[in-house]
Design a protein around this motif. Structure first.
Motif, PDB file in Angstrom:
ATOM      1  N   CYS A  14      42.818  49.278  46.448  1.00  0.00           N
ATOM      2  CA  CYS A  14      41.557  48.613  46.800  1.00  0.00           C
ATOM      3  C   CYS A  14      40.420  49.073  45.891  1.00  0.00           C
ATOM      4  O   CYS A  14      40.456  50.148  45.298  1.00  0.00           O
ATOM      5  N   LYS A  15      39.403  48.240  45.810  1.00  0.00           N
ATOM      6  CA  LYS A  15      38.239  48.540  44.977  1.00  0.00           C
ATOM      7  C   LYS A  15      37.491  49.769  45.480  1.00  0.00           C
ATOM      8  O   LYS A  15      36.890  50.506  44.697  1.00  0.00           O
ATOM      9  N   ASN A 116      46.912  46.586  49.143  1.00  0.00           N
ATOM     10  CA  ASN A 116      45.875  45.891  48.374  1.00  0.00           C
ATOM     11  C   ASN A 116      46.293  45.632  46.927  1.00  0.00           C
ATOM     12  O   ASN A 116      45.506  45.821  46.005  1.00  0.00           O
ATOM     13  N   SER A 119      44.160  43.724  44.285  1.00  0.00           N
ATOM     14  CA  SER A 119      43.036  44.382  43.600  1.00  0.00           C
ATOM     15  C   SER A 119      43.493  45.296  42.472  1.00  0.00           C
ATOM     16  O   SER A 119      42.649  45.904  41.813  1.00  0.00           O
ATOM     17  N   GLU A 178      32.103  49.618  40.106  1.00  0.00           N
ATOM     18  CA  GLU A 178      33.027  48.466  40.099  1.00  0.00           C
ATOM     19  C   GLU A 178      33.070  47.743  38.770  1.00  0.00           C
ATOM     20  O   GLU A 178      34.049  47.073  38.465  1.00  0.00           O
ATOM     21  N   ASP A 181      36.097  47.627  36.312  1.00  0.00           N
ATOM     22  CA  ASP A 181      37.296  46.813  36.528  1.00  0.00           C
ATOM     23  C   ASP A 181      37.300  45.584  35.638  1.00  0.00           C
ATOM     24  O   ASP A 181      38.330  44.943  35.471  1.00  0.00           O
TER      25      ASP A 181
END
Length: 182
Positions: A14-15, A116, A119, A178, A181
């Motif tokens: 997950c992020k 997840n 992601s 973030e 990414d």
């Protein structure tokens, strides 16, 4: 730090886990696809034997998960709910002593259960059956800990208050974490 009873072992893509690892800035927390190896367990089964004065806490939002780390070396420790009554601690295996082979023998193989995957920053094989089984093990572990009235946590003081108030990152800080990414 070593858990006495793990619910399962999972890799989370997950992020939020990735932003936490980037906040810490330590290599080796994320795998090549951006996943964090986590061991969900009851907090009462974990003891911090040294360095309590270095324990720090952060959160990615004002109501988000509490993410614990050693401020002196920025080593991730684990994730807890803000609810002190929820017996869940997601230990990040980067903080555990032992070789990869020793951790696999004690906790099960890394990557057996992945979360997840959508992601992930690189292709990762989903494990729907292991995910379902892992989720059931976590639920059973949490319920069992509640039934046993396990109330301890390495991150709570004697009055059942968090050892540290979380540092809540700003929206701008979160966006910067973030951005990597893309």
């Amino acid at each position: 730090m070593q858990p006495r009873r793990a619910y399962t072992r999972a890799t989370c893509y997950c992020k939020d886990c990735r932003a936490y690892a980037r906040f810490l800035g330590q290599p080796g927390v994320l795998d090549e696809a951006g996943g964090t190896d986590v061991v969900p367990t009851a907090p009462a089964t974990v003891r911090l034997t040294a360095g309590l004065e270095h324990v720090a806490c952060m959160s990615l939002s004002p109501k988000g998960t509490l993410r614990w780390y050693a401020a002196c070396c920025r080593t991730p420790l684990g994730n807890t709910s803000r609810n002190t009554g929820l017996p869940y601690l997601g230990l990040v295996t980067a903080c555990l002593d032992g070789t990869p082979q020793q951790l696999d023998a004690a906790l099960g193989p890394a990557g057996r259960c992945v979360l997840n995957t959508g992601s992930a920053t690189a292709p990762v094989r989903a494990t729907p059956l292991a995910f379902a089984w892992g989720g059931l093990r976590i639920l059973a572990g949490v319920l069992g800990a509640r039934l046993r009235s396990e109330r301890g946590s390495p991150f709570l003081d004697i009055d059942r208050q968090w050892l540290r108030a979380p540092e809540v990152v700003t929206r701008e800080q979160r966006q910067a974490l973030e951005q990597r990414d893309h």
